[in-house]
Design a protein around this motif. Structure first.
Motif, PDB file in Angstrom:
ATOM      1  N   LYS A  73      47.547  18.946  92.246  1.00 34.22           N
ATOM      2  CA  LYS A  73      48.837  19.115  92.573  1.00 34.22           C
ATOM      3  C   LYS A  73      49.124  19.751  93.876  1.00 34.22           C
ATOM      4  CE  LYS A  73      53.329  19.390  91.441  1.00 34.22           C
ATOM      5  NZ  LYS A  73      53.930  20.102  92.464  1.00 34.22           N
ATOM      6  N   GLU A  74      47.967  20.503  94.264  1.00 32.11           N
ATOM      7  CA  GLU A  74      47.873  20.904  95.804  1.00 32.11           C
ATOM      8  C   GLU A  74      48.452  19.986  96.930  1.00 32.11           C
ATOM      9  OE1 GLU A  74      44.178  22.930  96.210  1.00 32.11           O
ATOM     10  OE2 GLU A  74      44.253  24.197  94.505  1.00 32.11           O
ATOM     11  N   LYS A  75      48.173  18.719  96.560  1.00 29.21           N
ATOM     12  CA  LYS A  75      48.131  17.414  97.572  1.00 29.21           C
ATOM     13  C   LYS A  75      49.085  16.422  96.838  1.00 29.21           C
ATOM     14  CE  LYS A  75      43.074  17.851  98.786  1.00 29.21           C
ATOM     15  NZ  LYS A  75      41.833  17.047  98.911  1.00 29.21           N
ATOM     16  N   HIS A  76      49.067  16.216  95.790  1.00 25.04           N
ATOM     17  CA  HIS A  76      49.954  15.053  95.402  1.00 25.04           C
ATOM     18  C   HIS A  76      50.679  15.413  94.110  1.00 25.04           C
ATOM     19  CE1 HIS A  76      47.669  12.365  98.106  1.00 25.04           C
ATOM     20  NE2 HIS A  76      46.455  13.277  97.596  1.00 25.04           N
ATOM     21  N   PRO A  77      51.669  14.704  93.595  1.00 21.65           N
ATOM     22  CA  PRO A  77      52.646  14.880  92.393  1.00 21.65           C
ATOM     23  C   PRO A  77      51.613  14.608  91.261  1.00 21.65           C
ATOM     24  CG  PRO A  77      53.691  13.381  94.002  1.00 21.65           C
ATOM     25  CD  PRO A  77      52.492  13.622  94.824  1.00 21.65           C
ATOM     26  N   VAL A  78      51.507  15.477  90.181  1.00 19.06           N
ATOM     27  CA  VAL A  78      50.778  14.978  89.019  1.00 19.06           C
ATOM     28  C   VAL A  78      51.931  15.205  87.944  1.00 19.06           C
ATOM     29  CG1 VAL A  78      49.114  16.098  87.465  1.00 19.06           C
ATOM     30  CG2 VAL A  78      48.966  16.202  90.027  1.00 19.06           C
ATOM     31  N   ILE A  79      51.490  13.896  86.934  1.00 16.29           N
ATOM     32  CA  ILE A  79      52.249  13.902  85.589  1.00 16.29           C
ATOM     33  C   ILE A  79      51.427  13.594  84.521  1.00 16.29           C
ATOM     34  CG2 ILE A  79      52.831  11.404  86.240  1.00 16.29           C
ATOM     35  CD1 ILE A  79      55.404  11.829  84.529  1.00 16.29           C
ATOM     36  N   LEU A  80      51.510  14.500  83.560  1.00 20.19           N
ATOM     37  CA  LEU A  80      50.728  14.378  82.199  1.00 20.19           C
ATOM     38  C   LEU A  80      51.561  13.279  81.508  1.00 20.19           C
ATOM     39  CD1 LEU A  80      50.014  18.243  81.863  1.00 20.19           C
ATOM     40  CD2 LEU A  80      49.002  16.542  83.249  1.00 20.19           C
ATOM     41  N   THR A  81      51.139  12.250  81.290  1.00 19.91           N
ATOM     42  CA  THR A  81      51.774  11.257  80.619  1.00 19.91           C
ATOM     43  C   THR A  81      51.361  11.291  79.031  1.00 19.91           C
ATOM     44  OG1 THR A  81      50.339   9.792  81.408  1.00 19.91           O
ATOM     45  CG2 THR A  81      52.367   9.773  82.386  1.00 19.91           C
ATOM     46  N   GLU A  82      50.551  11.960  78.903  1.00 19.64           N
ATOM     47  CA  GLU A  82      50.230  12.167  77.248  1.00 19.64           C
ATOM     48  C   GLU A  82      49.933  13.782  77.130  1.00 19.64           C
ATOM     49  OE1 GLU A  82      47.815   9.722  74.817  1.00 19.64           O
ATOM     50  OE2 GLU A  82      48.769   7.978  76.084  1.00 19.64           O
ATOM     51  N   ILE A  83      50.532  14.441  76.442  1.00 17.78           N
ATOM     52  CA  ILE A  83      50.266  15.693  75.957  1.00 17.78           C
ATOM     53  C   ILE A  83      50.664  16.004  74.415  1.00 17.78           C
ATOM     54  CG2 ILE A  83      50.165  16.774  78.095  1.00 17.78           C
ATOM     55  CD1 ILE A  83      52.872  18.212  76.966  1.00 17.78           C
ATOM     56  N   GLY A  84      49.847  16.926  73.638  1.00 14.81           N
ATOM     57  CA  GLY A  84      50.559  17.093  72.179  1.00 14.81           C
ATOM     58  C   GLY A  84      49.331  17.704  71.476  1.00 14.81           C
ATOM     59  N   PHE A  85      49.652  17.979  70.328  1.00  8.71           N
ATOM     60  CA  PHE A  85      48.735  18.852  69.429  1.00  8.71           C
ATOM     61  C   PHE A  85      49.050  18.228  67.806  1.00  8.71           C
ATOM     62  CE2 PHE A  85      51.991  21.859  69.826  1.00  8.71           C
ATOM     63  CZ  PHE A  85      52.043  22.542  68.345  1.00  8.71           C
ATOM     64  N   SER A  86      47.867  18.493  67.156  1.00  9.25           N
ATOM     65  CA  SER A  86      48.056  18.373  65.557  1.00  9.25           C
ATOM     66  C   SER A  86      47.444  19.415  64.840  1.00  9.25           C
ATOM     67  CB  SER A  86      47.652  17.100  65.225  1.00  9.25           C
ATOM     68  OG  SER A  86      47.656  16.694  63.858  1.00  9.25           O
ATOM     69  N   GLY A  87      48.378  19.851  64.038  1.00 11.11           N
ATOM     70  CA  GLY A  87      47.326  21.177  63.080  1.00 11.11           C
ATOM     71  C   GLY A  87      46.377  20.232  62.280  1.00 11.11           C
ATOM     72  N   ALA A  88      45.135  20.969  62.105  1.00 12.65           N
ATOM     73  CA  ALA A  88      44.028  20.156  61.304  1.00 12.65           C
ATOM     74  C   ALA A  88      44.481  19.675  59.838  1.00 12.65           C
ATOM     75  CB  ALA A  88      43.005  21.177  61.343  1.00 12.65           C
ATOM     76  N   GLU A  89      45.612  20.082  59.520  1.00 10.92           N
ATOM     77  CA  GLU A  89      46.127  19.800  58.356  1.00 10.92           C
ATOM     78  C   GLU A  89      47.151  18.801  58.145  1.00 10.92           C
ATOM     79  OE1 GLU A  89      49.315  22.558  59.668  1.00 10.92           O
ATOM     80  OE2 GLU A  89      47.060  22.440  59.897  1.00 10.92           O
ATOM     81  N   GLU A  90      47.359  18.337  59.368  1.00 13.70           N
ATOM     82  CA  GLU A  90      48.469  17.174  59.294  1.00 13.70           C
ATOM     83  C   GLU A  90      48.030  16.067  59.379  1.00 13.70           C
ATOM     84  OE1 GLU A  90      52.428  19.041  61.252  1.00 13.70           O
ATOM     85  OE2 GLU A  90      50.605  19.431  63.064  1.00 13.70           O
ATOM     86  N   ARG A  91      48.744  15.012  58.739  1.00  6.92           N
ATOM     87  CA  ARG A  91      48.347  13.680  58.715  1.00  6.92           C
ATOM     88  C   ARG A  91      47.992  13.170  60.129  1.00  6.92           C
ATOM     89  NH1 ARG A  91      50.752   9.082  60.137  1.00  6.92           N
ATOM     90  NH2 ARG A  91      52.802  10.217  60.773  1.00  6.92           N
ATOM     91  N   GLY A  92      47.009  12.325  60.327  1.00  3.46           N
ATOM     92  CA  GLY A  92      46.860  11.737  61.665  1.00  3.46           C
ATOM     93  C   GLY A  92      45.778  12.681  62.508  1.00  3.46           C
TER      94      GLY A  92
END
Length: 332
Positions: A248-267
């Motif tokens: 990001k110091e030089k170019h635009p950055v986009i995180l096109t996938e982020i997210g989390f799941s609790g260990a107890e959750e489906r999937g």
């Protein structure tokens, strides 16, 4: 007569919505609008439009719900197998509708060629991701020619997640991958594509360290990372900076996938298992550096899901977190 008037009203409203979205371009390390003002995008991944249409969920209400969750961008992951099986013309009809509904909600669109694997070797992680250089180039020809002057289609994510999977999918150097991406960008521009090409690095679109040292030789592009929580151990921040954040110091950055799941959750699966501490850390990091991000995934079945029912009443842990977080932002 009343039906005709209503139809004309909807058509005019749709056209005005698309006109209201300014073209996004690149200025230094920022995305900017036509006035030169910085644009930071935060939103959600759809699941594949083909999948949503088969579930009966590909409609205006889906996009209205995303907007209610604080989104100003939506990513469409287009799987090569779905593109082939539905057929180009029929798939483009799905995209036409989705792009129109997104524009009506003042949300920009990322079109993502959603493959995982090694495009150079022709080896891929699963059958649904299988493609070829020829098919990939042809896909971007089609997209550039059809949507190249549509400002709603702001981004072309050239290839979802490049990986050699520790040699199981063959070998590919950064310089080889760089040349393939530069050829895709050349094709897109020659075919009229005015949107911003987005380039991912290796390690399942996580690592931009090689790209930082030897960036793509093209102007007006951005870079992608998918920094799921288990890609690195806590504390994350210094590692994120070395792996992708310093880009990001030089170019635009986009995180096109982020997210989390609790260990107890489906999937729940590697690399997404974590908790709200990840959500706090990744959004704080992005907010401090004006890094755009898109949360995976606005679907009741794909994981990590943001909700578990199509009435949007049963939210997962990361659904609750990101819905609340994105609704704190104020967009112009």
């Amino acid at each position: 007569m009343r039906l005709l008037i209503c139809t004309l009203f909807l058509v005019v409203n749709s056209a005005l919505a698309q006109q209201s979205l300014e073209r996004i371009t690149v200025n230094g390390n920022q995305f900017v609008n036509e006035s030169g003002k910085k644009v930071v995008l935060r939103g959600y991944n759809a699941s594949d439009p083909d999948n949503l249409e088969k579930q009966g969920q590909w409609g205006r209400a889906y996009f209205e719900e995303m907007k209610a969750w604080g989104s100003n961008v939506v990513r469409f992951p287009i799987h090569p197998r779905a593109w082939r099986e539905r057929g180009e013309s029929a798939y483009l009809t799905l995209l036409d509708s989705g792009i129109r509904w997104a524009a009506e909600q003042s949300m920009y669109v990322i079109l993502d060629w959603h493959s995982i694997g090694n495009l150079k070797s022709g080896l891929f992680f699963r059958p649904g991701y299988e493609t070829t250089l020829k098919e990939t180039f042809s896909f971007w020809q089609t997209i550039a020619r059809k949507y190249g002057d549509n400002p709603t289609v702001a981004f072309y994510e050239l290839f979802n997640e490049p990986t050699t999977n520790n040699g199981q999918l063959g070998v590919c150097s950064w310089d080889e991958w760089k040349a393939i991406n530069e050829e895709m960008i050349t094709i897109i521009r020659a075919c009229g594509g005015q949107g911003i090409p987005l380039v991912a690095g290796f390690n399942w679109a996580y690592d931009l360290s090689a790209a930082f040292e030897r960036p793509i030789e093209a102007v007006g592009i951005g870079y992608v990372s998918h920094p799921y929580p288990q890609k690195r151990n806590q504390p994350w921040e210094s590692q994120w900076t070395m792996d992708w954040g310093r880009m990001k110091e030089k170019h635009p950055v986009i995180l096109t996938e982020i997210g989390f799941s609790g260990a107890e959750e489906r999937g729940a699966h590697v690399p997404v298992i974590s908790d709200e501490r990840y959500g706090e850390a990744i959004t704080k990091y992005c907010d401090e550096k004006d890094i755009s991000y898109v949360v995976w995934v606005f679907d009741a079945r794909w994981a990590p899901s943001l909700f578990s029912d199509w009435e949007y009443k049963e939210l997962t842990r990361h659904g609750k977190f990101f819905k609340a977080k994105l609704n704190t932002y104020q967009y112009d």
